[in-house]
Design a protein around this motif. Structure first.
Motif, PDB file in Angstrom:
ATOM      1  N   ARG A  18       0.797  -1.222   0.000  1.00 25.08           N
ATOM      2  CA  ARG A  18       0.000   0.000   0.000  1.00 25.08           C
ATOM      3  C   ARG A  18       0.833   1.275   0.000  1.00 25.08           C
ATOM      4  O   ARG A  18       0.311   2.340  -0.246  1.00 25.08           O
ATOM      5  CB  ARG A  18      -1.018  -0.006   1.130  1.00 25.08           C
ATOM      6  N   GLN A  19       2.110   1.184   0.280  1.00 22.35           N
ATOM      7  CA  GLN A  19       2.977   2.352   0.246  1.00 22.35           C
ATOM      8  C   GLN A  19       3.767   2.440  -1.061  1.00 22.35           C
ATOM      9  O   GLN A  19       4.632   3.285  -1.207  1.00 22.35           O
ATOM     10  CB  GLN A  19       3.922   2.325   1.437  1.00 22.35           C
ATOM     11  N   ASN A  20       3.459   1.581  -2.019  1.00 26.69           N
ATOM     12  CA  ASN A  20       4.204   1.541  -3.277  1.00 26.69           C
ATOM     13  C   ASN A  20       3.561   2.409  -4.346  1.00 26.69           C
ATOM     14  O   ASN A  20       2.347   2.536  -4.411  1.00 26.69           O
ATOM     15  CB  ASN A  20       4.289   0.110  -3.804  1.00 26.69           C
ATOM     16  N   LEU A  21       4.396   2.968  -5.192  1.00 21.38           N
ATOM     17  CA  LEU A  21       3.972   3.747  -6.356  1.00 21.38           C
ATOM     18  C   LEU A  21       4.683   3.207  -7.590  1.00 21.38           C
ATOM     19  O   LEU A  21       5.789   2.686  -7.498  1.00 21.38           O
ATOM     20  CB  LEU A  21       4.355   5.223  -6.192  1.00 21.38           C
ATOM     21  N   GLU A  57      10.879  10.666   2.327  1.00 17.51           N
ATOM     22  CA  GLU A  57      11.733   9.489   2.528  1.00 17.51           C
ATOM     23  C   GLU A  57      11.250   8.339   1.656  1.00 17.51           C
ATOM     24  O   GLU A  57      10.072   8.015   1.620  1.00 17.51           O
ATOM     25  CB  GLU A  57      11.687   9.045   3.984  1.00 17.51           C
ATOM     26  N   VAL A  58      12.199   7.722   0.969  1.00 13.43           N
ATOM     27  CA  VAL A  58      11.917   6.572   0.123  1.00 13.43           C
ATOM     28  C   VAL A  58      12.661   5.383   0.719  1.00 13.43           C
ATOM     29  O   VAL A  58      13.868   5.463   0.955  1.00 13.43           O
ATOM     30  CB  VAL A  58      12.374   6.839  -1.331  1.00 13.43           C
ATOM     31  N   ASP A  59      11.940   4.301   0.995  1.00  8.96           N
ATOM     32  CA  ASP A  59      12.589   3.096   1.538  1.00  8.96           C
ATOM     33  C   ASP A  59      13.383   2.368   0.471  1.00  8.96           C
ATOM     34  O   ASP A  59      14.520   1.977   0.686  1.00  8.96           O
ATOM     35  CB  ASP A  59      11.550   2.131   2.122  1.00  8.96           C
ATOM     36  N   ARG A  60      12.739   2.147  -0.690  1.00 12.68           N
ATOM     37  CA  ARG A  60      13.378   1.429  -1.797  1.00 12.68           C
ATOM     38  C   ARG A  60      12.873   1.987  -3.108  1.00 12.68           C
ATOM     39  O   ARG A  60      11.744   2.464  -3.205  1.00 12.68           O
ATOM     40  CB  ARG A  60      13.012  -0.065  -1.762  1.00 12.68           C
ATOM     41  N   ALA A  61      13.686   1.854  -4.135  1.00 15.03           N
ATOM     42  CA  ALA A  61      13.274   2.220  -5.496  1.00 15.03           C
ATOM     43  C   ALA A  61      14.075   1.373  -6.468  1.00 15.03           C
ATOM     44  O   ALA A  61      15.264   1.138  -6.263  1.00 15.03           O
ATOM     45  CB  ALA A  61      13.507   3.704  -5.759  1.00 15.03           C
ATOM     46  N   HIS A  62      13.399   0.907  -7.506  1.00 13.71           N
ATOM     47  CA  HIS A  62      14.083   0.117  -8.530  1.00 13.71           C
ATOM     48  C   HIS A  62      13.242   0.126  -9.803  1.00 13.71           C
ATOM     49  O   HIS A  62      12.061   0.445  -9.786  1.00 13.71           O
ATOM     50  CB  HIS A  62      14.327  -1.318  -8.050  1.00 13.71           C
ATOM     51  N   ARG A  63      13.856  -0.250 -10.892  1.00 14.89           N
ATOM     52  CA  ARG A  63      13.131  -0.434 -12.146  1.00 14.89           C
ATOM     53  C   ARG A  63      12.367  -1.750 -12.070  1.00 14.89           C
ATOM     54  O   ARG A  63      12.753  -2.656 -11.331  1.00 14.89           O
ATOM     55  CB  ARG A  63      14.099  -0.501 -13.338  1.00 14.89           C
ATOM     56  N   SER A  64      11.312  -1.860 -12.854  1.00  7.32           N
ATOM     57  CA  SER A  64      10.610  -3.143 -12.896  1.00  7.32           C
ATOM     58  C   SER A  64      11.576  -4.199 -13.425  1.00  7.32           C
ATOM     59  O   SER A  64      12.599  -3.884 -14.034  1.00  7.32           O
ATOM     60  CB  SER A  64       9.368  -3.057 -13.779  1.00  7.32           C
ATOM     61  N   LEU A  65      11.252  -5.445 -13.207  1.00 14.78           N
ATOM     62  CA  LEU A  65      12.187  -6.526 -13.515  1.00 14.78           C
ATOM     63  C   LEU A  65      12.180  -6.954 -14.984  1.00 14.78           C
ATOM     64  O   LEU A  65      12.789  -7.949 -15.330  1.00 14.78           O
ATOM     65  CB  LEU A  65      11.899  -7.717 -12.610  1.00 14.78           C
ATOM     66  N   ALA A  66      11.513  -6.211 -15.826  1.00 10.91           N
ATOM     67  CA  ALA A  66      11.515  -6.519 -17.256  1.00 10.91           C
ATOM     68  C   ALA A  66      12.933  -6.332 -17.814  1.00 10.91           C
ATOM     69  O   ALA A  66      13.753  -5.615 -17.231  1.00 10.91           O
ATOM     70  CB  ALA A  66      10.545  -5.600 -17.990  1.00 10.91           C
ATOM     71  N   PRO A  67      13.233  -6.943 -18.945  1.00 10.48           N
ATOM     72  CA  PRO A  67      14.560  -6.742 -19.549  1.00 10.48           C
ATOM     73  C   PRO A  67      14.769  -5.271 -19.912  1.00 10.48           C
ATOM     74  O   PRO A  67      13.818  -4.567 -20.229  1.00 10.48           O
ATOM     75  CB  PRO A  67      14.509  -7.596 -20.816  1.00 10.48           C
ATOM     76  N   GLN A  68      16.026  -4.835 -19.849  1.00 12.71           N
ATOM     77  CA  GLN A  68      16.328  -3.444 -20.183  1.00 12.71           C
ATOM     78  C   GLN A  68      15.974  -3.185 -21.645  1.00 12.71           C
ATOM     79  O   GLN A  68      16.374  -3.954 -22.532  1.00 12.71           O
ATOM     80  CB  GLN A  68      17.805  -3.145 -19.940  1.00 12.71           C
ATOM     81  N   PRO A  69      15.214  -2.114 -21.906  1.00 13.66           N
ATOM     82  CA  PRO A  69      14.786  -1.857 -23.287  1.00 13.66           C
ATOM     83  C   PRO A  69      15.934  -1.351 -24.159  1.00 13.66           C
ATOM     84  O   PRO A  69      16.920  -0.811 -23.669  1.00 13.66           O
ATOM     85  CB  PRO A  69      13.716  -0.786 -23.129  1.00 13.66           C
ATOM     86  N   ARG A  70      15.775  -1.544 -25.468  1.00  8.21           N
ATOM     87  CA  ARG A  70      16.759  -1.019 -26.420  1.00  8.21           C
ATOM     88  C   ARG A  70      16.536   0.480 -26.585  1.00  8.21           C
ATOM     89  O   ARG A  70      15.504   1.009 -26.196  1.00  8.21           O
ATOM     90  CB  ARG A  70      16.581  -1.707 -27.775  1.00  8.21           C
ATOM     91  N   ILE A  79       9.502   1.376  -9.579  1.00  2.70           N
ATOM     92  CA  ILE A  79       8.670   0.955  -8.458  1.00  2.70           C
ATOM     93  C   ILE A  79       9.290   1.573  -7.210  1.00  2.70           C
ATOM     94  O   ILE A  79      10.484   1.395  -6.954  1.00  2.70           O
ATOM     95  CB  ILE A  79       8.637  -0.591  -8.307  1.00  2.70           C
ATOM     96  N   VAL A  80       8.477   2.319  -6.470  1.00  2.00           N
ATOM     97  CA  VAL A  80       8.992   3.083  -5.328  1.00  2.00           C
ATOM     98  C   VAL A  80       8.177   2.756  -4.086  1.00  2.00           C
ATOM     99  O   VAL A  80       6.951   2.805  -4.117  1.00  2.00           O
ATOM    100  CB  VAL A  80       8.907   4.601  -5.609  1.00  2.00           C
ATOM    101  N   ARG A  81       8.868   2.429  -3.016  1.00  2.00           N
ATOM    102  CA  ARG A  81       8.196   2.227  -1.725  1.00  2.00           C
ATOM    103  C   ARG A  81       8.496   3.436  -0.851  1.00  2.00           C
ATOM    104  O   ARG A  81       9.649   3.689  -0.494  1.00  2.00           O
ATOM    105  CB  ARG A  81       8.664   0.953  -1.033  1.00  2.00           C
ATOM    106  N   MET A  82       7.443   4.165  -0.516  1.00  5.69           N
ATOM    107  CA  MET A  82       7.576   5.346   0.324  1.00  5.69           C
ATOM    108  C   MET A  82       7.678   4.908   1.792  1.00  5.69           C
ATOM    109  O   MET A  82       7.081   3.914   2.196  1.00  5.69           O
ATOM    110  CB  MET A  82       6.365   6.267   0.148  1.00  5.69           C
ATOM    111  N   HIS A  83       8.423   5.682   2.578  1.00 11.45           N
ATOM    112  CA  HIS A  83       8.574   5.365   3.996  1.00 11.45           C
ATOM    113  C   HIS A  83       7.272   5.638   4.753  1.00 11.45           C
ATOM    114  O   HIS A  83       6.897   4.892   5.648  1.00 11.45           O
ATOM    115  CB  HIS A  83       9.716   6.174   4.601  1.00 11.45           C
ATOM    116  N   ARG A  84       6.591   6.711   4.372  1.00 11.07           N
ATOM    117  CA  ARG A  84       5.346   7.094   5.041  1.00 11.07           C
ATOM    118  C   ARG A  84       4.170   7.030   4.080  1.00 11.07           C
ATOM    119  O   ARG A  84       4.220   7.590   2.987  1.00 11.07           O
ATOM    120  CB  ARG A  84       5.466   8.507   5.601  1.00 11.07           C
TER     121      ARG A  84
END
Length: 136
Positions: A18-21, A57-70, A79-84
């Motif tokens: 629920r804290q993810n964007l 505050e951001v707890d974690r952030a990363h790209r989706s796990l799809a292959p890197q596009p050309r 994908i971002v998980r907010m601390h609050r």
């Protein structure tokens, strides 16, 4: 019994997300080597510095796990998980108020991550298999 257990698992999974964007439209590589720090300052820049007294505050952030596009292909979502939870709500509200968002000339979208329950997926799979049986 199985159904009650599955509902508990679904509830826990929904609460954990629920804290993810999901942010769509940030060019690949913009986040550099520290996507968490990048996303923390990103929201203040794109939405409005006055929304937050300091970068959220951001707890974690990363790209989706799809292959890197050309080159020239659509970038992977962040994908971002907010601390609050409150910061996530402010971000979503401000993004809706501002309307179309851009970052370095690229149109972008900030959205909630909705979690489809296992039961819903099972139902969709059953519907599609029934369609296959009827058609062929």
């Amino acid at each position: 019994k199985n159904r009650a257990l599955q509902e508990k698992v679904d509830d826990l999974e929904n609460r954990s997300r629920r804290q993810n964007l999901r942010i769509i439209g940030i060019p690949e590589g913009e986040e550099g080597n520290n996507p968490t720090a990048f996303m923390s300052s990103f929201f203040s820049k794109v939405l409005d510095v006055a929304v937050f007294q300091k970068d959220p505050e951001v707890d974690r952030a990363h790209r989706s796990l799809a292959p890197q596009p050309r080159t020239g292909e659509r970038p992977r979502p962040m994908i971002v998980r907010m601390h609050r939870f409150q910061d996530k709500e402010k971000i979503v509200r401000k993004a809706r108020e501002k309307g179309p968002l851009t970052y370095h000339g690229n149109q972008m979208n900030i959205s909630l991550i909705s979690v489809q329950t296992w039961h819903g997926k099972e139902h969709i799979l059953m519907e599609s298999s029934l369609s296959c049986e009827v058609l062929g």
